[in-house]
Design an enzyme around this catalytic site. Structure first.
Site: not given
Ligand SMILES: *[C@@H]1O[C@H](CO)[C@@H](O)[C@H](O)[C@H]1NC(C)=O
Ligand SMILES: *[C@@H]1O[C@H](CO)[C@@H](O)[C@H](O)[C@H]1NC(C)=O
Ligand SMILES: *[C@@H]1O[C@H](CO)[C@@H](O)[C@H](O)[C@H]1NC(C)=O
Ligand SMILES: *[C@@H]1O[C@H](CO)[C@@H](O)[C@H](O)[C@H]1NC(C)=O
Ligand SMILES: *[C@@H]1O[C@H](CO)[C@@H](O)[C@H](O)[C@H]1NC(C)=O
Length: 771
Positions: A496, A610
């Site tokens: 991302a 994450d």
């Protein structure tokens, strides 16, 4: 048999007896950390071998029956040995080495010649001999933080304190037997000069052959050659059934300790001072030591906050930002606050003759380079941060004046600090816009002048930063990285936050992974660099190391060490080759250590946000390392405790992200729990190819656990059910819906290591069904 032969045999056997007594460790002997085996001295008091250090690691050294360590090997380089070390070996070719399961042997002690035998003597001296029984190395010649009776600290040598009570690596204080005959204490990394000393024996000038000695009754004294120069501790402590030794403590004070061999109690008999604030540097930078009920306390300068919560000795930093010498007029934004009776290292860059404290404050405020000033005796000494070696002592007339922001109230929380930062950036932007408008209206020469000033500021700023932090993140040019990656040719990953490329650095042929950040950045270059430095300072064997960066106009690139064995996701979800249970559990422990470091052990707490198998990378030795940590901070300023949109990856994201609740370290614990279940079961957390009951991993695993079908979570794999159950229970605890029910990472690690009991976990979503 002739008399001669008998005599000869007798002679040989007594010689052999003597040999055995004086060299009780033969070539070929070995020790392992797990077996508790050690090389004892003949009396059994001293032992040479492994002792525990940190979690699951060991160091090699000499210790007493109560496990007090009196000498540590390789203290300065790498005192700890990870658990993959198999043995300590006095090899048949005459070397004392650590033999690892994989990789190179490491020499523990490197004497100049080959070792023929070794001996742990009754006085606590570990000695290595050559083939002619000559001593080629002895621990008494290489003291760490302890002197044992009979041991000497000769002229020119020094003792160093340990880092902490459980970490025998080198700490921050030293005791030096100087060549001028004086015995002096200093903090580390300071010159051997008066202003830095905090203890001395006042034997300056006694000459170059003075040594520190200790007798068995604990008498500590200086010898000039062989003549008594001075008694330091008079001793006369009991010697029967106890051992008296001298140690430089973690806190920088040296003392005489007695170990009773009966009940193994260690008592301090004597100390060089009772003032625990005396050691310079006991409190970290920008804080000062003060005694409260005879206990030392570290207090921050006004408007400063502790850098490490829970560890007040680690120092303090400002709770507001300053711009240094900036175009905006500083005078209205800052004020000076005072700390009376405080003593500091004097690093003044300017010294003024000034009559009053007010004038000194004003002189500092008017000088944008001045961050603090000391006023004493009509002298105003301008200082830069950090201030070191602070302590408060009544009777000291020095007043420290510190620049603070007018807009910042005392005791701000981190959150407020964040807001302040943002507000500051707004100000900065307004400033920049205004200047730009002004610049447009001005002539070319004004533009040039402005630019020159900006460059000057940048140089100044960098100087300051290097002085404060002294870290070695490398700044690369875009050309350099472009060349290293051959024009960003070989893509090895994409996430991302950006795309990752493989590269080779020109100068040292080191393989690197270059991450090209592709997201929008809300923060300025300065903040970006600050965050980078924070990340650059993090060093742990289970974190992927940031080596450098490139900030070149639109290009934002991060350079990491290269991980040759890919990501955990590649390995875990590869049906062809399944890792063994033990290998997988080692990976889980490695990851939890990395997260624990981020949460508790590094300077700034970091919530990863994450955690997932794609972000766990495996190095050449199959050691798992966490990547992308700190990106949360880089990408979003305000992630620590407010809701700002979901950052994590679906399936691994803790429920509080959806609830607009505070995000804490427990969010990482949740993600880790999901991943742990994946590691246990070797399947993805969401898998719609399976039946509805099995599709969501957490739910399925909990069902299996609750219905006693625990074995089915590992399929056909042969693993003891007891082991699987333990791990499943840890996983279920981590994925509890309520963050406060989830264990801390520290607790998780202890459970993974099997050192604590694991209670029966509740249904992770029981909280949900009760609403
Ligand atoms: C090692 O010693 C400790 C404490 O003395 C003991 O708890 C442990 O069981 C021992 N381990 C082995 C393998 O003997
Ligand atoms: C120490 O010994 C040296 C040489 O023996 C001598 O010259 C010196 O005066 C002695 N110093 C003191 C303080 O006794
Ligand atoms: C220093 O003193 C020791 C006795 O403690 C002596 O053996 C040695 O020769 C002396 N060294 C010098 C250089 O005087
Ligand atoms: C030093 O201590 C010893 C033993 O306690 C004592 O005999 C000696 O007189 C002392 N010497 C001095 C100079 O204080
Ligand atoms: C506190 O911080 C100091 C300096 O960073 C460090 O040396 C020390 O080990 C820390 N203590 C604890 C208990 O974490």
């Amino acid at each position: 048999m002739s008399i001669l032969t008998i005599l000869f045999v007798l002679l040989i056997s007594t010689a052999a007896e003597a040999q055995r007594r004086s060299s009780n460790i033969a070539l070929g002997s070995s020790l392992t950390p797990s077996s508790n085996s050690t090389w004892y001295s003949p009396s059994g008091v001293y032992a040479f071998g492994f002792f525990p250090q940190h979690v699951n690691s060991y160091a090699v050294g000499i210790f007493l029956p109560d496990k007090t360590v009196v000498w540590t090997a390789n203290r300065d380089s790498n005192p700890t040995v990870p658990d993959n070390v198999v043995s300590l070996l006095l090899s048949t070719d005459g070397r004392l080495i650590l033999r690892r399961r994989q990789g190179q042997d490491v020499e523990v002690i490197s004497p100049s010649t080959t070792i023929a035998s070794a001996s742990m003597l009754d006085n606590g001296n570990f000695v290595l001999y050559d083939s002619e029984s000559r001593i080629i190395w002895q621990s008494f010649d290489h003291p760490t933080n302890t002197l044992l009776p009979g041991q000497q600290l000769p002229s020119g040598k020094e003792l160093f304190s340990s880092a902490s009570e459980t970490d025998y690596g080198r700490g921050i204080f030293r005791l030096k037997m100087q060549n001028d005959g004086n015995l002096v204490q200093y903090p580390i990394n300071t010159p051997d000069t008066g202003p830095y000393s905090y203890y001395n024996s006042v034997t300056y000038g006694a000459g170059g052959n003075v040594s520190l000695n200790i007798d068995s009754d604990g008498r500590l004294y200086l010898l000039n050659g062989s003549l008594l120069l001075q008694n330091i501790s008079s001793g006369r402590f009991p010697t029967q059934g106890s051992i008296n030794l001298m140690r430089l403590d973690v806190g920088g004070i040296f003392g005489i300790y007695s170990l009773s061999l009966g009940n193994l109690a260690m008592t301090r008999r004597w100390a060089s001072t009772v003032d625990e604030c005396a050691p310079k540097g006991f409190c970290g930078v920008n804080s000062f030591c003060t005694l409260m009920d005879n206990e030392p306390e570290c207090l921050c300068l006004p408007s400063f906050v502790y850098v490490q919560s829970g560890n007040n000795t680690a120092g303090c930093s400002r709770n507001f930002l300053t711009q240094g010498c900036h175009i905006i007029d500083d005078r209205f934004k800052y004020d000076m606050r005072r700390v009376e009776n405080s003593e500091w290292e004097d690093n003044s860059y300017e010294n003024l003759n000034i009559m009053s404290e007010e004038e000194c404050s004003k002189a500092c405020l008017d000088d944008c380079n001045c961050e603090a000033a000391f006023f004493n005796d009509n002298q105003c000494k301008k200082q830069k941060l950090p201030l070191r070696f602070g302590r408060r002592s009544i009777g000291n007339s020095n007043i420290a004046l510190v620049r603070v922001s007018r807009t910042t109230d005392m005791g701000d929380s981190d959150r407020k600090r964040m807001i302040k930062k943002e507000r500051h950036i707004d100000l900065l932007i307004v400033g920049i816009v205004l200047t730009s408008v002004g610049v447009l209206a001005l002539s070319i020469s004004a533009i040039l002048a402005h630019k020159r000033r900006k460059d000057y500021n940048r140089i100044k700023k960098d100087d300051g930063a290097n002085f404060v932090e002294g870290i070695s993140l490398q700044a690369f040019t875009f050309e350099h990285i472009s060349e290293a990656t051959r024009g960003f040719k070989e893509e090895v990953g994409r996430g991302a936050s950006g795309t990752v490329f493989k590269g080779v650095l020109r100068n040292d042929q080191k393989m690197v992974a270059v991450k090209r950040l592709e997201k929008e950045f809300t923060q300025g270059e300065r903040e970006f660099q600050t965050e980078l430095k924070t990340i650059g300072k993090m060093y742990h064997r289970n974190l992927v190391r940031l080596l450098g960066y490139c900030l070149d106009g639109a290009h934002k690139l991060l350079v990491f060490e290269y991980m040759s064995n890919g990501s955990l996701a590649d390995i875990l979800f590869n049906q062809q080759k399944r890792l063994s249970w033990e290998e997988r559990m080692k990976i889980a422990r490695d990851i939890s250590r990395g997260i624990l470091y981020l949460h508790q052990e590094c300077e700034t707490q970091i919530v990863h946000c994450d955690i997932k198998p794609q972000n766990i990378l495996m190095d050449g030795n199959w050691c798992a390392k966490i990547s992308d940590f700190g990106l949360a901070k880089l990408l979003k300023q305000d992630q620590t405790n407010t809701y700002t949109g979901i950052r994590g990856t679906k399936g691994y994201v803790a429920p509080e992200w959806y609830q607009k609740q505070a995000i804490t370290v427990k969010a990482d614990v949740y993600s880790f729990g999901v991943m742990l279940l994946e590691i246990i079961c070797c399947r993805k957390c969401v898998d719609w190819n399976r039946s509805e009951d099995e599709a969501i991993l957490e739910e399925w695993v909990y069902d299996c656990y609750a219905t006693g079908k625990i074995g089915s979570v590992v399929g056909d794999e042969m693993v003891e059910e007891r082991k699987v159950e333990r791990m499943v229970k840890i996983g279920i605890w981590c994925v509890q819906y309520d963050p406060s029910l989830r264990p801390t990472m520290k607790k998780v690690l202890l459970m993974l290591e099997g050192t604590v009991e694991i209670p029966i976990p509740p249904n992770p979503s029981s909280f949900l069904s009760s609403i």
